[in-house]
Design an enzyme around this catalytic site. Structure first.
Site, PDB file in Angstrom:
ATOM      1  N   ARG A  51       0.815  -1.219   0.000  1.00 55.85           N
ATOM      2  CA  ARG A  51       0.000   0.000   0.000  1.00 55.85           C
ATOM      3  C   ARG A  51       0.840   1.256   0.000  1.00 55.85           C
ATOM      4  NH1 ARG A  51      -5.310   0.647   3.563  1.00 55.85           N
ATOM      5  NH2 ARG A  51      -5.488   2.628   2.497  1.00 55.85           N
ATOM      6  N   LYS A 148       0.514 -18.833   6.977  1.00 59.15           N
ATOM      7  CA  LYS A 148      -0.306 -19.063   8.152  1.00 59.15           C
ATOM      8  C   LYS A 148      -0.503 -17.741   8.891  1.00 59.15           C
ATOM      9  CE  LYS A 148       1.617 -20.506  12.099  1.00 59.15           C
ATOM     10  NZ  LYS A 148       2.531 -19.742  12.973  1.00 59.15           N
ATOM     11  N   ASP A 177       3.684 -24.085   5.223  1.00 58.22           N
ATOM     12  CA  ASP A 177       4.070 -24.347   6.603  1.00 58.22           C
ATOM     13  C   ASP A 177       5.582 -24.448   6.537  1.00 58.22           C
ATOM     14  OD1 ASP A 177       5.007 -25.767   8.906  1.00 58.22           O
ATOM     15  OD2 ASP A 177       2.924 -26.199   9.373  1.00 58.22           O
ATOM     16  N   HIS A 178       6.276 -23.444   7.036  1.00 60.10           N
ATOM     17  CA  HIS A 178       7.713 -23.384   6.734  1.00 60.10           C
ATOM     18  C   HIS A 178       8.478 -24.563   7.354  1.00 60.10           C
ATOM     19  CE1 HIS A 178       8.171 -21.333  10.641  1.00 60.10           C
ATOM     20  NE2 HIS A 178       9.463 -21.617  10.582  1.00 60.10           N
ATOM     21  N   LYS A 182      12.067 -27.264   6.033  1.00 56.34           N
ATOM     22  CA  LYS A 182      13.338 -27.430   6.760  1.00 56.34           C
ATOM     23  C   LYS A 182      14.031 -28.687   6.250  1.00 56.34           C
ATOM     24  CE  LYS A 182      11.971 -25.020  10.984  1.00 56.34           C
ATOM     25  NZ  LYS A 182      12.888 -23.920  11.203  1.00 56.34           N
ATOM     26  N   GLU A 216      11.731 -22.818  22.142  1.00 61.09           N
ATOM     27  CA  GLU A 216      12.302 -21.536  21.713  1.00 61.09           C
ATOM     28  C   GLU A 216      12.769 -20.763  22.942  1.00 61.09           C
ATOM     29  OE1 GLU A 216      10.210 -19.701  18.133  1.00 61.09           O
ATOM     30  OE2 GLU A 216       8.553 -20.436  19.348  1.00 61.09           O
ATOM     31  N   ASP A 235      -0.724 -21.386  17.236  1.00 59.50           N
ATOM     32  CA  ASP A 235       0.472 -20.849  16.569  1.00 59.50           C
ATOM     33  C   ASP A 235       1.433 -21.959  16.139  1.00 59.50           C
ATOM     34  OD1 ASP A 235       2.183 -18.613  15.780  1.00 59.50           O
ATOM     35  OD2 ASP A 235       3.483 -19.221  17.440  1.00 59.50           O
ATOM     36  N   HIS A 240       2.773 -26.630  12.717  1.00 61.63           N
ATOM     37  CA  HIS A 240       4.127 -27.185  12.645  1.00 61.63           C
ATOM     38  C   HIS A 240       4.254 -28.555  13.331  1.00 61.63           C
ATOM     39  CE1 HIS A 240       4.927 -23.280  11.180  1.00 61.63           C
ATOM     40  NE2 HIS A 240       5.219 -22.672  12.310  1.00 61.63           N
ATOM     41  N   LYS A 331       7.675 -20.935  24.477  1.00 63.57           N
ATOM     42  CA  LYS A 331       8.565 -19.776  24.341  1.00 63.57           C
ATOM     43  C   LYS A 331       9.290 -19.567  25.662  1.00 63.57           C
ATOM     44  CE  LYS A 331       6.359 -17.694  20.483  1.00 63.57           C
ATOM     45  NZ  LYS A 331       7.207 -18.035  19.367  1.00 63.57           N
TER      46      LYS A 331
HETATM   47  C1  BG6 Z   1       6.157 -19.366  13.474  1.00 68.76           C
HETATM   48  C2  BG6 Z   1       5.443 -18.987  14.739  1.00 68.76           C
HETATM   49  O1  BG6 Z   1       5.266 -20.006  12.581  1.00 68.76           O
HETATM   50  O2  BG6 Z   1       7.236 -20.243  13.778  1.00 68.76           O
HETATM   51  C3  BG6 Z   1       6.407 -18.337  15.712  1.00 68.76           C
HETATM   52  O3  BG6 Z   1       4.390 -18.095  14.426  1.00 68.76           O
HETATM   53  C4  BG6 Z   1       7.605 -19.227  15.942  1.00 68.76           C
HETATM   54  O4  BG6 Z   1       5.764 -18.031  16.936  1.00 68.76           O
HETATM   55  C5  BG6 Z   1       8.223 -19.653  14.627  1.00 68.76           C
HETATM   56  O5  BG6 Z   1       8.564 -18.479  16.696  1.00 68.76           O
HETATM   57  C6  BG6 Z   1       9.302 -20.687  14.841  1.00 68.76           C
HETATM   58  O6  BG6 Z   1       9.954 -20.941  13.626  1.00 68.76           O
HETATM   59  P1  BG6 Z   1      11.467 -21.451  13.604  1.00 68.76           P
HETATM   60  O7  BG6 Z   1      11.735 -21.741  12.161  1.00 68.76           O
HETATM   61  O8  BG6 Z   1      12.316 -20.351  14.161  1.00 68.76           O
HETATM   62  O9  BG6 Z   1      11.484 -22.676  14.456  1.00 68.76           O
END
Ligand code: BG6
Length: 484
Positions: A51, A148, A177-178, A182, A216, A235, A240, A331
């Protein structure tokens, strides 16, 4: 090892939300690294769309700054940034209005693959899809990539699927979904289905239990508002951890092709038992050493969302009935460490006598950091003094095992974006998979809400609440230590 990079056909990639955080941190640096590796043909283009009003040069400057700050690769030659920036364009666009859409259309080169990356709030997905259609950019060469959160429950996910389906076929929709991008996660499939060694033992007859941990050290960062509406269950677990569980538990697909793999994952999700309240522990981190607690971080003093969750999950099918899966994520834990541990059963009888103890094999798949796997095997402790047994890991750290090329393990986004361009949906979630995951998650969250459950407190820098330890102790098992 010789790196085998196969260039993809020239493409146009439009990043909606091109000036946003995800684009700066992940998407643009990932594209840059693929460019460095020679995977992007020279006439491919990346078009930022957002934007805010910027000239092309201003946007290029932003991309250069994002690369300087977030690119981790050391293998790019001098001058590559400049060459990459020449591939960058920018359009000022209004997702909900008409401004900019004709400019974007005019930029498109007919006949080549076009990918539209929706790196924006989910509330805009429908508007973007509709306008792409209206302005003639939703044809057979187009793909959309959606981030997501894909909905916040089953109903919203269904609505989103239905909205996107009005203009795009399922084969054109890439739900990211990243975790699936990996390197180690893909390796999980290679290890399971590329070796004879593990698969015959991969069932409840030989596996005692499986632990999946995604720990994390970071807190909620600047995402407090989003995070507090989600909690760890929405989340991390619904997406994941669920994907990791599926890859560990699924039957071998007949082929490594998108629908064969996704059909098998879907069967796992559908075989999950509902989770009883006694099998879940929710936690919220407290304050420590002058650092604020979770409610303060998310600016919601009465927050009941969880920053930690641990669950015991059962899969009711022939392969897994009787083998529990323990999942935990949180976390502000003591280390950043994500791993899957397949804990095999003890040997049925020890021929070495009671003093040698009972031993078991554990296959650990380390997702991060220090990607790799190790297999604990029992051997004789060297030296005199009788038959004393000890467990030692057969360690396969990928950076060591794969040599210099293995050191630069590609980021998940690099792999996934190139898969979009190649038209390979294997590592993306299908609509029915996402819905099934919500169908399993919803009753858990609804249960918390109707009972008014509150998370228990845990110390930042710990392994989570003590109740989570009890979840396993009660079954005569224990969590693996969280360490980096
Ligand atoms: C994201 C979450 O999808 O994945 C975050 O929204 C999280 O809260 C993150 O920190 C973790 O990803 P990675 O690749 O650092 O393990």
């Amino acid at each position: 090892m010789v790196s085998r990079v196969i260039p993809v056909d020239p493409f146009d990639l439009v990043v909606f939300g091109g000036t946003g955080d995800l684009a700066r941190r992940k998407i643009l640096p990932a594209l840059f690294r693929r460019f460095c590796s020679g995977q992007m043909e020279d006439d491919s283009r990346i078009i930022g769309a957002a934007r805010s009003e910027h000239s092309r040069d201003e946007f290029r400057q932003m991309v250069a700054e994002a690369i300087a700050e977030f690119n981790t690769s050391t293998t790019c030659e001098a001058g590559t940034v400049e060459a990459f920036l020449e591939r960058i364009d920018y359009v000022n666009i209004d997702a909900k209005g008409e401004e900019g859409w004709e400019d974007l259309h005019n930029l498109m080169i007919p006949g080549r693959v076009r990918a539209f990356y929706f790196s924006v709030a989910p509330s805009l997905f429908g508007d973007l899809a509709e306008r792409l259609h209206k302005h003639g950019m939703a044809d057979a060469d187009s793909r959309i990539v959606v981030e997501k959160p894909f909905g916040r429950d089953l109903d919203t996910a269904k609505d989103l699927n239905a909205t996107l389906a009005q203009h795009f076929d399922e084969s054109q929709i890439y739900r990211i979904d990243h975790y699936l991008g990996k390197e180690t996660v893909q390796n999980l499939m290679a290890v399971r289905f590329g070796n004879m060694l593990f698969e015959p033992l991969w069932n409840s007859q030989y596996v005692d239990h499986i632990q999946i941990t995604v720990a994390e050290t970071v807190g909620v960062g600047g995402r407090g508002e989003y995070y507090d509406r989600s909690g760890a269950m929405r989340d991390m677990v619904q997406n994941h951890l669920m994907q990791l569980l599926c890859l560990i538990a699924m039957e071998p697909p007949a082929k490594f092709d998108p629908d064969a793999v996704r059909d098998e994952k879907l069967k796992v999700i559908r075989a999950l038992d509902p989770v009883e309240p006694i099998d879940i522990v929710r936690g919220q981190y407290g304050a420590k050493d002058g650092k604020p607690d979770y409610p303060t971080d998310v600016e919601n003093p009465r927050s009941t969302s969880e920053s930690f969750v641990a669950l015991r999950v059962n899969i009711s099918n022939w392969r897994w009935a009787g083998t529990p899966f323990y999942l935990r994520t949180g976390k502000k834990l003591k280390a950043r460490s994500s791993e899957i541990a397949v804990v095999f059963k003890e040997t049925p009888h020890s021929i070495f006598g009671e003093e040698a103890g009972r031993h078991r094999n554990i296959l650990t798949i380390r997702l991060q950091p220090n990607e790799g796997m190790d297999l604990d095997v029992t051997i004789k402790e060297p030296g005199p003094g009788g038959m004393r047994l000890v467990d030692v890991p057969l360690d396969m750290t990928f950076a060591d095992a794969l040599g210099p090329d293995g050191e630069d393990v590609p980021d998940a986004y690099e792999r996934l974006i190139m898969d979009v361009i190649r038209g390979n949906q294997t590592l993306f979630m299908r609509g029915d998979e996402v819905e099934a995951a919500w169908a399993w998650t919803d009753p858990i969250i609804e249960g918390w809400e109707t009972r008014g459950d509150r998370p228990v407190s845990y110390d930042p820098g710990s392994s989570g609440p003590d109740d989570a330890l009890m979840l396993m102790h009660r079954d005569g098992r224990k969590w693996r230590e969280i360490r980096s």
